[in-house]
Design a protein around this motif. Structure first.
Motif, short mmCIF file in Angstrom:
data_model
loop_
_atom_site.label_atom_id
_atom_site.label_comp_id
_atom_site.label_asym_id
_atom_site.label_seq_id
_atom_site.Cartn_x
_atom_site.Cartn_y
_atom_site.Cartn_z
N ARG A 171 0.97 -1.38 -0.03
CA ARG A 171 -0.03 -0.04 0.01
C ARG A 171 1.05 1.24 0.12
O ARG A 171 1.64 1.45 1.04
CB ARG A 171 -0.93 0.08 1.20
N VAL A 172 0.68 2.06 -1.08
CA VAL A 172 1.46 3.35 -0.95
C VAL A 172 1.05 4.18 0.06
O VAL A 172 0.08 4.56 0.32
CB VAL A 172 1.46 4.06 -2.50
N LEU A 173 2.11 4.59 0.81
CA LEU A 173 1.76 5.46 1.92
C LEU A 173 1.35 6.96 1.58
O LEU A 173 1.74 7.60 0.55
CB LEU A 173 3.13 5.69 2.88
N HIS A 174 0.14 7.34 2.17
CA HIS A 174 -0.54 8.49 1.99
C HIS A 174 -1.04 8.87 0.57
O HIS A 174 -1.22 9.82 -0.01
CB HIS A 174 0.61 9.73 2.24
N ALA A 175 -1.21 7.73 0.05
CA ALA A 175 -1.98 7.57 -1.57
C ALA A 175 -3.02 6.69 -1.61
O ALA A 175 -2.70 5.42 -2.08
CB ALA A 175 -0.75 7.54 -2.62
N PRO A 176 -4.13 6.61 -0.97
CA PRO A 176 -5.44 5.60 -1.04
C PRO A 176 -5.41 5.27 -2.67
O PRO A 176 -5.54 6.24 -3.59
CB PRO A 176 -6.71 6.50 -0.52
N GLY A 177 -5.60 4.01 -2.85
CA GLY A 177 -5.97 3.36 -3.99
C GLY A 177 -4.88 3.25 -4.95
O GLY A 177 -4.84 2.67 -5.89
N LEU A 178 -3.54 3.45 -4.45
CA LEU A 178 -2.15 3.51 -5.02
C LEU A 178 -1.45 2.05 -4.52
O LEU A 178 -1.40 2.42 -3.19
CB LEU A 178 -1.57 4.61 -5.29
N TYR A 179 -0.90 1.45 -5.26
CA TYR A 179 -0.17 0.01 -4.56
C TYR A 179 1.02 0.12 -5.49
O TYR A 179 1.04 0.56 -6.65
CB TYR A 179 -1.12 -1.27 -4.44
N CYS A 180 1.89 -0.82 -4.91
CA CYS A 180 3.26 -1.11 -5.75
C CYS A 180 3.84 -2.63 -5.39
O CYS A 180 3.30 -3.16 -4.20
CB CYS A 180 4.35 -0.11 -5.32
N SER A 181 4.25 -3.00 -6.40
CA SER A 181 4.76 -4.30 -6.34
C SER A 181 6.21 -4.53 -6.97
O SER A 181 6.50 -3.97 -7.69
CB SER A 181 3.78 -5.33 -6.85
N GLY A 182 7.05 -5.61 -6.53
CA GLY A 182 8.33 -5.94 -7.31
C GLY A 182 9.54 -5.07 -6.82
O GLY A 182 9.52 -4.36 -5.47
N TRP A 183 10.43 -4.86 -7.51
CA TRP A 183 11.42 -3.79 -7.34
C TRP A 183 11.06 -2.35 -6.83
O TRP A 183 11.72 -1.82 -6.01
CB TRP A 183 12.50 -3.99 -8.22
N VAL A 184 10.38 -2.04 -7.31
CA VAL A 184 9.91 -0.72 -7.06
C VAL A 184 9.39 -0.41 -5.62
O VAL A 184 9.28 0.58 -4.89
CB VAL A 184 9.13 0.11 -7.97
#
Length: 486
Positions: free
Chosen positions: A380-393
Motif C-alpha cells: 500500500r503506497v503511503l499517504h496515497a489511497p488506491g495506489l499500490y506497488c509491487s516488485g523492485w519498485v
C-alpha cells in the motif's frame, strides 16, 4: 480447513487465508477494476492473484514497450532459457477473460497516474528498476565504461540499448560487482561462440562477441568471499565454463575453514565451492581442461573503485584505481572500510554491475530518492489511497523471480483486503480502459494488445528458426508496432 488453505496458499497471513473463503460470495461482490503498470514478473504475479481470488476483478496491464515480460525477456541471460519458462504462466494469465494487456503505453508520459486513478478502483505500480546506479567517480563516462544494465540490454535486444556498440578490442575487462548479473556478463563474454549461437542473444551482440578480443575478466567486489551476492549455480557455471580457467587466490580464503562449518547452508556450499576452486589442485580431465584454457576469470576482493584511469588521449578507459579495503563486522552484514592503500589495474573495458535503481514515475506518487523505492506498507503506497506497488519498485532491486512472486501475491492481497473491508471504495463503477482508450486515441497513442504481441512473437520465432535459434528478437519499436498491427 486452515491447514488446507495454508497448503494451497503458501506463506500466507491470516488475512490471506481468508482469501480461500472469498469464492463463496465473489460472484455477488462489486466489480473491482485494477490497473497494473508494468508487465514484468511483479505485474503478472499480482494480476494472477487478483484474478484467482476475486471473480469480479478485472485487470488491465499497461506496458511502455509493445512487448511484455520485462526483465524475463530483457534481463535473464540468453543461455538460461529455463528461467524464461515462467512466460508460459504469464501467458495463461494474459489470456484470462478478465485480463487485458496494453503495450506501447508509457504511463507518466502518455497518461498520468491521476488519470488512471480516475478510471480504476486501484492502480498497482510494478514498473521495476530501469535506471542505472552510477559509480560517482571521475572517468566513469569514458569510452569503454558501461553499466551492467545497458550491456545486458544490449545483448538481450532491448530497443533502447541496441546501438550501444561496446568496445571489445581489449584483452582485459573488469566488472565491478559480485552479483549474479556480474557473473552473467562475464559468462556471456567468455562463452564459446557456438554455444551462444543456440540462444536468443541479439544478432548484433552475437556478431560483436564473436569478434571480441576479451580473454581475461576480473570481477571486483568491495567486501570479502563471505559477502558475495552471486549464487552457487552461477559460480559453478563459471568454474566449468569451456576453454576458461578460474583464477582464485588461496590467500583470499585463509582462515575461512573454521568459519564455514557454522554458515547457513546456501552460504556454506557457495563458500566451499569457491575454496575448492582456489585451494585444491585440479587433477585428471579438469587439470587438462584448465591447462589448455585460452581464457580466464578471477575474483578480486576488498577493493572499491576510486577513479577510472584514462588513456593517453583522455578519451578511453585504460584502467581503474581501487581502494584497498578492510572489513568491520562478521558475516553477510560486515561493512567495508577504505584504507589509504590503492591499487591500479589495467583494462580496456569496464562494466559497472552495482545494481539497478527505480525512478519516480509521476510527481503525484510518493518516492524515496535515497532508497529508490515507493514508500509502502505491504504494497500500500503511503499517504496515497488506491495506489499500490509491487516488485523492485516496492522493495528495491533484490531477489529472484520466486521472491517477486510472493511479493506480488502480498500486494494483491492488500488490494483484495482493502476492497473487502471498505478501505477501497468499489461501490461506484469505473470506466477502466474505455476511458483510457479515448484519451490515448486523442493523444495519438496506439496500444498493442496481447494478440498483437503474439504476432510479434510468431515473427521472432520464425526468424530465429531460420538462424537456428529459439528466436530472433525484433529490436525496433516501430517495427514491433507494424508487425502487431498486421
Amino acid at each position: 480447513m486452515w491447514r488446507l488453505l495454508t497448503r494451497v496458499c503458501p506463506r500466507v497471513t491470516g488475512s490471506q487465508a481468508l482469501a480461500g473463503l472469498r469464492g463463496l460470495s465473489l460472484k455477488t461482490s462489486p466489480e473491482l477494476k485494477v490497473c497494473i503498470v508494468g508487465s514484468g514478473p511483479a505485474g503478472f504475479y499480482t494480476a494472477h492473484h487478483l484474478l484467482k481470488y476475486r471473480e469480479s476483478a478485472v485487470v488491465d496491464i499497461y506496458e511502455k514497450l509493445p512487448v511484455p515480460f520485462g526483465l524475463v525477456r530483457f534481463g535473464v541471460a540468453p543461455d538460461h532459457p529455463e528461467v524464461k519458462n515462467v512466460i508460459n504462466a504469464f501467458t495463461q494469465t494474459a489470456h484470462h477473460d478478465r485480463c487485458s494487456f496494453y503495450g506501447n503505453v508509457n504511463v507518466g508520459k502518455d497518461v498520468s497516474i491521476e488519470e488512471l486513478k480516475q478510471a480504476y478502483h486501484a492502480v498497482v505500480l510494478t514498473y521495476g528498476a530501469e535506471a542505472n546506479r552510477t559509480l560517482g567517480i571521475p572517468g566513469e563516462n569514458l569510452l569503454g565504461v558501461y553499466s551492467a544494465k545497458t550491456f545486458v540490454g544490449w545483448y538481450n535486444g532491448l530497443p533502447e540499448n541496441r546501438k550501444l556498440n561496446p568496445e571489445l578490442s581489449s584483452e582485459t575487462a573488469i566488472i565491478l560487482g559480485h552479483g549474479n548479473v556480474a557473473l552473467d556478463i562475464a559468462r556471456i563474454l567468455l562463452s564459446p561462440i557456438d554455444s551462444l549461437r543456440k540462444t536468443d542473444i541479439a544478432a548484433h551482440a552475437l556478431e560483436a562477441i564473436a569478434a571480441s578480443k576479451v580473454k581475461r575478466i576480473l570481477l571486483v567486489g568491495r567486501r570479502g568471499p563471505l559477502q558475495v551476492a552471486f549464487t552457487i549455480k552461477e559460480l559453478r557455471e563459471m568454474i566449468n565454463l569451456p576453454d576458461t580457467c578460474p583464477l582464485l587466490h588461496p590467500s583470499d580464503f585463509e582462515g575461512l575453514k573454521h568459519i564455514v562449518k557454522d554458515l547457513p547452508r546456501p552460504r556454506k556450499r557457495l563458500t566451499e565451492l569457491m575454496m575448492k576452486a582456489a585451494l585444491e589442485k585440479p587433477s585428471g580431465k579438469e587439470a587438462e581442461r584448465r591447462a589448455t584454457a585460452c581464457k580466464e576469470w578471477g575474483l578480486q576482493f576488498l577493493r572499491s573503485p576510486l577513479e577510472v584511469i584514462p588513456s593517453n588521449n583522455g578519451k578511453r578507459v585504460a584502467g581503474i584505481r581501487l581502494s584497498v579495503n578492510k572489513l568491520e563486522g562478521l558475516g553477510e552484514s560486515a561493512k567495508f572500510v577504505q584504507t589509504e592503500d590503492v591499487e591500479d589495474l589495467e583494462c580496456g573495458l569496464m562494466l559497472s554491475s552495482i545494481g539497478y535503481k527505480s525512478y519516480p514515475i509521476d510527481p503525484s506518487v510518493p518516492f524515496d530518492q535515497q532508497q529508490g523505492i515507493i514508500p509502502n506498507n505491504l504494497g500500500r503506497v503511503l499517504h496515497a489511497p488506491g495506489l499500490y506497488c509491487s516488485g523492485w519498485v516496492k522493495r528495491g532491486p533484490t531477489g529472484v523471480i520466486v521472491t517477486t512472486m510472493h511479493d506480488g501475491f502480498e500486494t494483491a492481497e492488500s488490494v483484495l483486503e482493502d476492497a473487502r473491508l471498505g478501505a477501497l471504495d468499489v461501490s461506484a463503477s469505473k470506466g477502466g480502459f474505455q476511458i483510457m482508450e479515448a484519451l490515448l486515441k486523442k493523444r495519438g497513442v496506439h496500444p498493442v494488445s496481447f494478440s498483437g504481441w503474439q504476432k510479434i512473437d510468431n515473427v521472432e520465432v520464425a526468424n530465429g528458426k531460420k538462424a537456428g535459434k529459439p528466436r530472433e528478437k525484433l529490436l525496433d519499436v516501430q517495427e514491433m508496432i507494424e508487425v502487431a498491427n498486421q
